[in-house]
Design a protein around this motif. Structure first.
Motif, PDB file in Angstrom:
ATOM      1  N   PRO A   1       0.738  -1.226   0.105  1.00 60.17           N
ATOM      2  CA  PRO A   1      -0.093  -0.044  -0.051  1.00 60.17           C
ATOM      3  C   PRO A   1       0.807   1.338   0.057  1.00 60.17           C
ATOM      4  CG  PRO A   1      -0.083  -0.969   2.174  1.00 60.17           C
ATOM      5  CD  PRO A   1       0.773  -1.980   1.304  1.00 60.17           C
ATOM      6  N   VAL A   2       0.408   2.090  -0.543  1.00 61.51           N
ATOM      7  CA  VAL A   2       1.072   3.665  -0.493  1.00 61.51           C
ATOM      8  C   VAL A   2       0.262   4.179   0.733  1.00 61.51           C
ATOM      9  CG1 VAL A   2       1.279   5.714  -1.611  1.00 61.51           C
ATOM     10  CG2 VAL A   2       1.541   3.645  -2.796  1.00 61.51           C
ATOM     11  N   VAL A   3       0.988   5.149   1.708  1.00 61.17           N
ATOM     12  CA  VAL A   3       0.180   5.737   2.931  1.00 61.17           C
ATOM     13  C   VAL A   3       0.561   7.209   2.536  1.00 61.17           C
ATOM     14  CG1 VAL A   3       0.432   5.728   5.298  1.00 61.17           C
ATOM     15  CG2 VAL A   3       0.901   3.776   4.275  1.00 61.17           C
ATOM     16  N   ALA A   4      -0.374   7.921   2.739  1.00 61.14           N
ATOM     17  CA  ALA A   4      -0.303   9.455   2.921  1.00 61.14           C
ATOM     18  C   ALA A   4      -0.018   9.888   4.170  1.00 61.14           C
ATOM     19  CB  ALA A   4      -1.715  10.049   2.809  1.00 61.14           C
ATOM     20  N   ASP A   5       0.718  10.822   4.557  1.00 62.10           N
ATOM     21  CA  ASP A   5       1.224  11.344   5.712  1.00 62.10           C
ATOM     22  C   ASP A   5       0.079  12.006   6.517  1.00 62.10           C
ATOM     23  OD1 ASP A   5       2.922  12.301   7.811  1.00 62.10           O
ATOM     24  OD2 ASP A   5       4.423  13.119   6.745  1.00 62.10           O
ATOM     25  N   LEU A   6      -0.277  11.696   7.823  1.00 59.98           N
ATOM     26  CA  LEU A   6      -1.057  12.228   8.313  1.00 59.98           C
ATOM     27  C   LEU A   6      -0.378  12.840   9.735  1.00 59.98           C
ATOM     28  CD1 LEU A   6      -3.886   9.423   8.279  1.00 59.98           C
ATOM     29  CD2 LEU A   6      -3.717  11.467   7.001  1.00 59.98           C
ATOM     30  N   THR A   7       0.544  12.885   9.878  1.00 61.63           N
ATOM     31  CA  THR A   7       1.569  13.537  11.010  1.00 61.63           C
ATOM     32  C   THR A   7       0.785  14.911  11.420  1.00 61.63           C
ATOM     33  OG1 THR A   7       3.417  12.585  10.200  1.00 61.63           O
ATOM     34  CG2 THR A   7       3.539  14.167  12.010  1.00 61.63           C
ATOM     35  N   ASP A   8       0.403  15.746  10.521  1.00 63.55           N
ATOM     36  CA  ASP A   8      -0.124  17.070  10.643  1.00 63.55           C
ATOM     37  C   ASP A   8      -1.760  17.018  10.351  1.00 63.55           C
ATOM     38  OD1 ASP A   8       2.322  18.101  11.392  1.00 63.55           O
ATOM     39  OD2 ASP A   8       2.784  18.520   9.420  1.00 63.55           O
ATOM     40  N   GLY A   9      -2.224  15.744  10.676  1.00 62.56           N
ATOM     41  CA  GLY A   9      -3.782  15.875  10.146  1.00 62.56           C
ATOM     42  C   GLY A   9      -3.702  15.592   8.468  1.00 62.56           C
ATOM     43  N   PHE A  10      -4.992  15.423   8.006  1.00 66.55           N
ATOM     44  CA  PHE A  10      -5.501  14.939   6.672  1.00 66.55           C
ATOM     45  C   PHE A  10      -5.180  16.447   5.902  1.00 66.55           C
ATOM     46  CE2 PHE A  10      -7.932  14.745   2.930  1.00 66.55           C
ATOM     47  CZ  PHE A  10      -7.732  13.798   2.454  1.00 66.55           C
TER      48      PHE A  10
ATOM     49  N   PHE B   1      -2.262  13.924   0.596  1.00 66.20           N
ATOM     50  CA  PHE B   1      -3.057  12.986  -0.304  1.00 66.20           C
ATOM     51  C   PHE B   1      -2.371  12.979  -1.792  1.00 66.20           C
ATOM     52  CE2 PHE B   1      -6.389  11.929  -3.101  1.00 66.20           C
ATOM     53  CZ  PHE B   1      -6.892  10.720  -2.604  1.00 66.20           C
ATOM     54  N   THR B   2      -2.361  13.932  -2.261  1.00 69.36           N
ATOM     55  CA  THR B   2      -2.227  14.164  -3.825  1.00 69.36           C
ATOM     56  C   THR B   2      -0.741  13.393  -4.211  1.00 69.36           C
ATOM     57  OG1 THR B   2      -3.526  16.240  -3.744  1.00 69.36           O
ATOM     58  CG2 THR B   2      -1.881  15.663  -5.686  1.00 69.36           C
ATOM     59  N   LYS B   3       0.392  13.724  -3.150  1.00 68.34           N
ATOM     60  CA  LYS B   3       1.464  13.376  -3.488  1.00 68.34           C
ATOM     61  C   LYS B   3       1.609  11.743  -3.419  1.00 68.34           C
ATOM     62  CE  LYS B   3       6.306  13.324  -1.489  1.00 68.34           C
ATOM     63  NZ  LYS B   3       7.211  13.852  -0.308  1.00 68.34           N
ATOM     64  N   ALA B   4       0.951  11.211  -2.275  1.00 71.15           N
ATOM     65  CA  ALA B   4       0.684   9.760  -2.181  1.00 71.15           C
ATOM     66  C   ALA B   4      -0.113   9.139  -3.379  1.00 71.15           C
ATOM     67  CB  ALA B   4       0.191   9.401  -0.876  1.00 71.15           C
ATOM     68  N   ALA B   5      -0.996   9.812  -3.640  1.00 72.41           N
ATOM     69  CA  ALA B   5      -1.987   9.360  -4.827  1.00 72.41           C
ATOM     70  C   ALA B   5      -1.373   9.062  -6.295  1.00 72.41           C
ATOM     71  CB  ALA B   5      -3.087  10.475  -4.871  1.00 72.41           C
ATOM     72  N   PHE B   6      -0.478  10.072  -6.530  1.00 73.22           N
ATOM     73  CA  PHE B   6       0.208  10.136  -7.881  1.00 73.22           C
ATOM     74  C   PHE B   6       1.278   8.637  -7.582  1.00 73.22           C
ATOM     75  CE2 PHE B   6      -1.549  14.320  -8.826  1.00 73.22           C
ATOM     76  CZ  PHE B   6      -2.204  13.914  -9.949  1.00 73.22           C
TER      77      PHE B   6
ATOM     78  N   PRO C   1       1.442  -0.610 -11.502  1.00 72.55           N
ATOM     79  CA  PRO C   1       0.573  -1.413 -12.591  1.00 72.55           C
ATOM     80  C   PRO C   1      -0.713  -1.581 -12.048  1.00 72.55           C
ATOM     81  CG  PRO C   1       2.407  -2.444 -12.173  1.00 72.55           C
ATOM     82  CD  PRO C   1       2.495  -1.131 -11.432  1.00 72.55           C
ATOM     83  N   GLY C   2      -1.706  -1.933 -12.598  1.00 72.50           N
ATOM     84  CA  GLY C   2      -2.852  -2.578 -12.216  1.00 72.50           C
ATOM     85  C   GLY C   2      -4.007  -1.608 -11.721  1.00 72.50           C
ATOM     86  N   ARG C   3      -4.937  -2.101 -10.912  1.00 71.91           N
ATOM     87  CA  ARG C   3      -5.999  -1.107 -10.485  1.00 71.91           C
ATOM     88  C   ARG C   3      -5.629  -0.349  -9.249  1.00 71.91           C
ATOM     89  NH1 ARG C   3     -10.724  -2.387 -13.082  1.00 71.91           N
ATOM     90  NH2 ARG C   3     -11.867  -1.434 -11.434  1.00 71.91           N
ATOM     91  N   HIS C   4      -6.461   0.601  -9.041  1.00 70.63           N
ATOM     92  CA  HIS C   4      -6.046   1.615  -7.888  1.00 70.63           C
ATOM     93  C   HIS C   4      -7.144   2.035  -6.979  1.00 70.63           C
ATOM     94  CE1 HIS C   4      -3.182   2.093 -11.514  1.00 70.63           C
ATOM     95  NE2 HIS C   4      -2.364   2.075 -10.304  1.00 70.63           N
TER      96      HIS C   4
ATOM     97  N   LEU D   1      -7.893  12.282  -7.802  1.00 72.00           N
ATOM     98  CA  LEU D   1      -9.256  11.343  -7.639  1.00 72.00           C
ATOM     99  C   LEU D   1      -9.566  10.701  -8.826  1.00 72.00           C
ATOM    100  CD1 LEU D   1     -11.048  13.827  -5.303  1.00 72.00           C
ATOM    101  CD2 LEU D   1      -9.868  11.442  -4.545  1.00 72.00           C
ATOM    102  N   ARG D   2      -9.382  11.508  -9.962  1.00 75.99           N
ATOM    103  CA  ARG D   2      -9.953  10.791 -11.336  1.00 75.99           C
ATOM    104  C   ARG D   2      -9.163   9.585 -11.693  1.00 75.99           C
ATOM    105  NH1 ARG D   2      -9.849  16.699 -13.033  1.00 75.99           N
ATOM    106  NH2 ARG D   2     -12.195  17.307 -13.024  1.00 75.99           N
ATOM    107  N   GLY D   3      -7.986   9.482 -11.370  1.00 77.15           N
ATOM    108  CA  GLY D   3      -7.161   8.253 -11.633  1.00 77.15           C
ATOM    109  C   GLY D   3      -7.528   7.050 -10.926  1.00 77.15           C
ATOM    110  N   PHE D   4      -8.436   7.110  -9.748  1.00 83.77           N
ATOM    111  CA  PHE D   4      -8.666   5.714  -8.936  1.00 83.77           C
ATOM    112  C   PHE D   4      -9.778   5.206  -9.833  1.00 83.77           C
ATOM    113  CE2 PHE D   4      -6.298   7.994  -5.934  1.00 83.77           C
ATOM    114  CZ  PHE D   4      -5.665   7.202  -5.227  1.00 83.77           C
TER     115      PHE D   4
END
Length: 378
Positions: free
Chosen positions: A124-133, A138-143, A149-152, A174-177
């Motif tokens: 999994p890819v994990v977004a940094d929540l150290t300072d909250g959401f 999110f965007t950095k982790a999303a890309f 490869p594969g589904r997201h 978001l459109r990429g998932f």
């Protein structure tokens, strides 16, 4: 047979979250202790749920729940139930893929992102929540996730989605998932329509700790899940149900293979399950029962309204009156709000109290703190 129950401190840094994977895998296979996720804000939870006392060897996770309404209790989730939920989710979404974790693993929705990744054999890819959401994290982790490869997939609560939809870069991500599983609270009709308009595949889900996360997607039960309505109460049966509760002395809601929820629902005309909120949130005003969800839905159709929550307040004449907290920009008139409710939900549902707030108080992953709102509105 029994096994050790161990508290699992919940981290926020991505590297620390990924470091939990071997421990979680061992809990699922039975090679390690069962786990009770806990945050620094819950120092009394391990003792309250008997972290020093063993659990049945089938149990992999104990999820603390409902601490806000009384003594905390723990949903006892067997490894088979957790895995059944994860596999049914993949079957519904189109197969295994890479998951982005953007919520705390204190809750079953976050933990299931890790479980699904383990079963899929993907990291999994994990977004940094150290300072909250934050949208930029999110965007950095999303890309990063979308470059694999594969589904997201990812999982969000509506408040997170709202923030992300307002950010240009996050919206592009978001459109990429292939699918965004929405949980924690209901996704408004307006939010769903905007997602459609923007090409974002947000899928509302219904479930809870007791069902090892969402078990109904877009009103349709996952494979193996049965739903029945008993006088409007939602009952659930399926392989992902919890074994019961820890630290709970009341009548068990788990009876003859069914979990009797505290939620109110109905079947929509197209056969999908429509969740109307908790049964104890239903407002009895002048002998007429009003479902808050239907009033909130009507309020959300008014231009400018971004969020709304409806509760019942005690009243000597009516028994209860309908009260609404509304977040809006620009502010509509109270008459506009009342007219929308009268037209869409009926005269009895029209709020007698309307208050505009900068934000709704939240409790847990995206859930509105209705008890606090009742105090504020009363």
């Amino acid at each position: 047979m029994s096994r050790e129950l161990r508290a699992l401190p919940v981290p926020t840094r991505p590297a620390d979250v990924l470091a939990l994977l071997p421990t979680l895998a061992a809990a699922l296979t039975g090679d390690g202790p069962a786990l009770l996720p806990v945050t620094p804000d819950e120092p009394g939870l391990p003792a309250a749920l008997g972290v020093d006392d063993p659990v049945d060897d089938r149990i992999a996770l104990v999820i603390g729940t409902s601490g806000s309404t009384g003594a905390p209790k723990g949903a006892l989730l067997a490894s088979d139930a957790i895995k059944a939920s994860a596999m049914a989710t993949h079957a519904r979404l189109g197969g295994p893929g890479t998951w982005l974790l953007a919520m705390s693993v204190r809750y079953i929705g976050g933990l299931q992102v890790l479980v699904r990744s383990l079963l899929a054999g993907t990291e999994p890819v994990v977004a940094d929540l150290t300072d909250g959401f934050r949208a930029e994290n999110f965007t950095k982790a999303a890309f990063t996730a979308l470059n694999t490869p594969g589904r997201h997939y990812t999982a969000l609560v509506p408040t997170q989605l709202t923030r992300l939809m307002a950010d240009r870069d996050a919206l592009e991500a978001l459109r990429g998932f292939d699918a965004i599983v929405m949980g924690g609270a209901a996704l408004s009709d307006a939010a769903r329509q905007r997602c459609r308009d923007e090409g974002v595949n947000a899928i509302p889900s219904y479930g809870m700790s007791e069902t090892a996360s969402g078990c109904v997607y877009d009103g349709v039960p996952l494979d193996g899940v049965e739903i029945r309505l008993s006088d409007g109460r939602i009952d659930i049966r399926g392989p992902m149900l919890a074994d019961g509760y820890r630290n709970f002395d009341g009548p068990s809601p788990f009876v003859d293979g069914w979990f009797h929820t505290s939620d109110h629902g109905r079947w929509a005309e197209d056969g999908r399950l429509e969740v109307l909120g908790r049964l104890d949130d239903v407002i009895n005003t002048g002998g007429v029962k009003v479902a808050p969800a239907l009033v909130e839905r009507a309020l959300m159709t008014v231009k400018g309204v971004e969020d709304a929550c409806v509760v019942g307040l005690p009243d000597p004449e009516w028994g209860q009156i309908v009260a609404a907290a509304v977040v809006a920009d620009p502010l509509p008139s109270e008459q506009q709000l009342r007219d929308a409710v009268r037209e869409q939900a009926g005269r009895a549902a029209v709020p007698k109290v309307v208050r505009f707030l900068p934000a709704l108080p939240l409790l847990g992953p995206g859930k509105v703190d209705r008890a606090s709102l009742r105090k504020a509105l009363g």
